[in-house]
Design a protein around this motif. Structure first.
Motif, PDB file in Angstrom:
ATOM      1  N   LEU A 268       0.822  -1.209   0.000  1.00 27.42           N
ATOM      2  CA  LEU A 268       0.000   0.000   0.000  1.00 27.42           C
ATOM      3  C   LEU A 268       0.861   1.266   0.000  1.00 27.42           C
ATOM      4  N   THR A 269       2.046   1.186   0.574  1.00 25.78           N
ATOM      5  CA  THR A 269       2.961   2.325   0.581  1.00 25.78           C
ATOM      6  C   THR A 269       3.552   2.555  -0.805  1.00 25.78           C
ATOM      7  N   ASP A 270       3.871   1.471  -1.504  1.00 27.08           N
ATOM      8  CA  ASP A 270       4.399   1.584  -2.870  1.00 27.08           C
ATOM      9  C   ASP A 270       3.381   2.214  -3.817  1.00 27.08           C
ATOM     10  N   TRP A 271       2.127   1.842  -3.655  1.00 26.86           N
ATOM     11  CA  TRP A 271       1.092   2.293  -4.573  1.00 26.86           C
ATOM     12  C   TRP A 271       0.727   3.760  -4.318  1.00 26.86           C
ATOM     13  N   LEU A 272       0.080   4.329  -5.301  1.00 27.12           N
ATOM     14  CA  LEU A 272      -0.429   5.702  -5.197  1.00 27.12           C
ATOM     15  C   LEU A 272      -1.874   5.612  -4.713  1.00 27.12           C
ATOM     16  N   VAL A 273      -2.086   5.946  -3.457  1.00 24.79           N
ATOM     17  CA  VAL A 273      -3.396   5.788  -2.825  1.00 24.79           C
ATOM     18  C   VAL A 273      -3.775   7.112  -2.161  1.00 24.79           C
ATOM     19  N   GLY A 274      -4.943   7.653  -2.510  1.00 26.50           N
ATOM     20  CA  GLY A 274      -5.380   8.893  -1.898  1.00 26.50           C
ATOM     21  C   GLY A 274      -6.306   9.676  -2.807  1.00 26.50           C
ATOM     22  N   ASP A 275      -6.229  10.999  -2.742  1.00 22.02           N
ATOM     23  CA  ASP A 275      -7.073  11.862  -3.578  1.00 22.02           C
ATOM     24  C   ASP A 275      -6.219  12.522  -4.666  1.00 22.02           C
ATOM     25  N   GLN A 276      -6.813  13.435  -5.419  1.00 19.26           N
ATOM     26  CA  GLN A 276      -6.095  14.059  -6.533  1.00 19.26           C
ATOM     27  C   GLN A 276      -4.890  14.859  -6.049  1.00 19.26           C
ATOM     28  N   GLN A 277      -5.024  15.532  -4.918  1.00 21.53           N
ATOM     29  CA  GLN A 277      -3.910  16.316  -4.385  1.00 21.53           C
ATOM     30  C   GLN A 277      -2.731  15.407  -4.034  1.00 21.53           C
ATOM     31  N   THR A 278      -3.032  14.252  -3.445  1.00 20.42           N
ATOM     32  CA  THR A 278      -1.990  13.269  -3.146  1.00 20.42           C
ATOM     33  C   THR A 278      -1.288  12.840  -4.419  1.00 20.42           C
ATOM     34  N   ALA A 279      -2.069  12.637  -5.480  1.00 23.59           N
ATOM     35  CA  ALA A 279      -1.527  12.171  -6.754  1.00 23.59           C
ATOM     36  C   ALA A 279      -0.559  13.180  -7.359  1.00 23.59           C
ATOM     37  N   ALA A 281       1.381  15.386  -5.889  1.00 26.39           N
ATOM     38  CA  ALA A 281       2.647  15.380  -5.158  1.00 26.39           C
ATOM     39  C   ALA A 281       3.463  14.127  -5.476  1.00 26.39           C
ATOM     40  N   ARG A 282       2.797  12.977  -5.534  1.00 22.17           N
ATOM     41  CA  ARG A 282       3.524  11.722  -5.777  1.00 22.17           C
ATOM     42  C   ARG A 282       4.047  11.666  -7.210  1.00 22.17           C
ATOM     43  N   LEU A 283       3.283  12.139  -8.170  1.00 25.41           N
ATOM     44  CA  LEU A 283       3.733  12.131  -9.559  1.00 25.41           C
ATOM     45  C   LEU A 283       4.945  13.039  -9.740  1.00 25.41           C
ATOM     46  N   CYS A 284       4.950  14.170  -9.077  1.00 23.07           N
ATOM     47  CA  CYS A 284       6.103  15.071  -9.144  1.00 23.07           C
ATOM     48  C   CYS A 284       7.351  14.387  -8.598  1.00 23.07           C
ATOM     49  N   ASP A 285       7.204  13.672  -7.490  1.00 18.02           N
ATOM     50  CA  ASP A 285       8.335  12.959  -6.898  1.00 18.02           C
ATOM     51  C   ASP A 285       8.864  11.886  -7.850  1.00 18.02           C
ATOM     52  N   LEU A 286       7.965  11.127  -8.453  1.00 24.79           N
ATOM     53  CA  LEU A 286       8.377  10.049  -9.351  1.00 24.79           C
ATOM     54  C   LEU A 286       9.041  10.595 -10.611  1.00 24.79           C
TER      55      LEU A 286
END
Length: 321
Positions: A268-279, A281-286
């Motif tokens: 669950l930590t590896d995956w992208l889980v949450g709302d659009q705002q979470t997404a 931030a995670r996409l920018c990091d990746l």
């Protein structure tokens, strides 16, 4: 950042394989509407949680129901098949559906040795050098089978190890890291691919795709509940109890302990889980960490509307990256 879909054709409790196949075709139409870069179909065998046993058949059905969406395999388990047969199948698909067809290949076997033997008729090998020769043979057959004016079929090497990343780089082919399985080693594989990349006639620049489990909803709590379903199914498979994916309430009732809880948490930590705002931030990091140009989302959600909404939230988030 581009967004695409890797469809495992998930089979859920109370639905069955036929519903899974129909759901994939319906989802592809929605993916075309929101501008997905491509729609890839996995290959799985003797897995009660997946109906993706014949990707070429499903690819053709999806291509029939779409008009602009790129459709392909993500990927064919090349050690289990004769490269010439794979080349013929995908050349036929391209002749039926035009230049939208593409081909991803993986080094994986089908699981149990007896199953791999049943698929190939001989005992296959997943040894790295053997995989290199198979890819070269496949690309050669695709070229030989091409008639005048036929567009080449793009080939992408998929995997989750540094040797496969280096192989893709040395061959000058697009590469996909299987992050939906685990993100361990992703940075090293990405660095290896970019550092050793050799430009080829069709691919002057490296092309790195990252597959990733993606479970988004307007409510982060709902997203977490949806993600727990496939994570639980994967845990069951690791325990030697493969089964269709459970319902959300069934997954919530499961309370693993010890190593099982650790495995569930890691997934669950590896995956992208949450709302659009979470997404966002995670996409920018990746994008920064891996220099990935495309996220290929794996989203196994039973409700077709919730599944499509997760993809739409991801597409909206990608517009900000």
């Amino acid at each position: 950042m581009k967004i695409s879909i890797l469809d495992l054709c998930p089979v859920f409790e109370r639905q069955g394989p036929a519903a899974a196949l129909r759901g994939s075709i319906e989802l592809a139409g929605k993916a075309e509407e929101f501008g997905a870069a491509r729609y890839l179909v996995a290959e799985h065998h003797a897995n009660p949680a997946s109906a993706a046993t014949a990707p070429e058949v499903l690819i053709s059905a999806i291509a029939n129901e779409t008009s602009t969406l790129r459709v392909g395999a993500g990927g064919i388990m090349l050690p289990n098949h004769a490269p010439f047969r794979v080349a013929e199948s995908f050349r036929a698909l391209a002749r039926l559906h035009g230049p939208r067809i593409e081909l991803g290949v993986v080094r994986a076997l089908a699981g149990r040795p007896a199953l791999s033997l049943a698929l190939r008729g001989t005992t296959p090998s997943a040894e790295p050098e053997r995989f290199r020769r198979q890819i070269a043979e496949l690309v050669g057959h695709l070229d030989d089978l091409s008639a005048a004016a036929e567009a080449p079929i793009p080939v992408r090497v998929l995997g989750s190890s540094q040797p496969v990343a280096q192989l893709a780089a040395e061959l000058g082919l697009p590469y996909g890291f299987a992050g939906h399985l685990s993100l361990r080693g992703a940075r090293q594989a990405a660095d290896t691919y970019h550092r050793h990349y050799r430009p080829s006639p069709g691919h002057p620049e490296p092309d790195l795709l990252l597959s990733l489990g993606v479970y988004l909803a307007d409510d982060p709590g709902r997203a977490a509940a949806l993600a727990r379903v496939p994570a639980t199914a994967l845990l069951h498979a690791r325990q030697g109890r493969p089964s269709p994916l459970p319902t959300v309430p069934q997954a919530a009732e499961m309370q693993p302990t010890g190593p099982e809880q650790e495995l569930l948490h890691r997934r669950l930590t590896d995956w992208l889980v949450g709302d659009q705002q979470t997404a966002v931030a995670r996409l920018c990091d990746l994008a920064t960490e891996l220099a990935a140009t495309e996220i290929c989302a794996v989203t196994s959600i039973a409700d077709p509307d919730e599944r499509a909404h997760s993809y739409r939230l991801l597409a909206a988030a990608a517009c900000s990256v």
